[in-house]
Design an enzyme around this catalytic site. Sequence first.
Site, PDB file in Angstrom:
ATOM      1  N   HIS A  20      20.112   1.845 -38.282  1.00  0.00           N
ATOM      2  CA  HIS A  20      19.419   1.651 -37.012  1.00  0.00           C
ATOM      3  C   HIS A  20      18.365   0.554 -37.146  1.00  0.00           C
ATOM      4  CE1 HIS A  20      16.632   3.271 -33.690  1.00  0.00           C
ATOM      5  NE2 HIS A  20      17.596   2.554 -33.137  1.00  0.00           N
ATOM      6  N   ASN A 130      24.177 -18.801 -30.328  1.00  0.00           N
ATOM      7  CA  ASN A 130      23.781 -17.952 -31.444  1.00  0.00           C
ATOM      8  C   ASN A 130      23.202 -16.668 -30.874  1.00  0.00           C
ATOM      9  OD1 ASN A 130      23.923 -20.231 -33.515  1.00  0.00           O
ATOM     10  ND2 ASN A 130      22.337 -21.010 -32.149  1.00  0.00           N
TER      11      ASN A 130
END
EC number: 5.4.99.62
Length: 139
Positions: A20, A130
């Site tokens: 996470h 990107n």
Amino acid sequence: MKRGVLLNAPLSALVAQMGHTDEITVCDAGLPIPAGPERIDLALMAGTPNLQTVLKALLTDLVVEKVIMASEIKLISPDTHQALLDQIETHSLEQGKPIAIEYCLHEEFKTRSRQSKAIVRSGEITPYANLILCAGVAF
């Protein structure tokens, strides 16, 4: 032989190792890749594979809670920006969780990419194509 959609061994291992809030940068052929993060270079030639193909492969196995892009993409490459937003929205619906979108200046993006677990280089040649994927949790 692996049966899943994501067949590239380094990408598959990367996704399996994500926790996470860990981050993966998925970049075009021109983004400077700093020392530190693992480099997974998929670029074969200009445009191959494109960013959306690489993103599609990663999203088959990755839960994403946030995406970061350079704000310049909105003005310089609006078609690519919209296509990425559409792809992210589709993934959000598929995973059943919202995905926050954040923007920063390109120079800040390059600095932020240093903290990524890995940087995945595509053959994309569209300016500012990107993004940083921030991992969510599957539960």
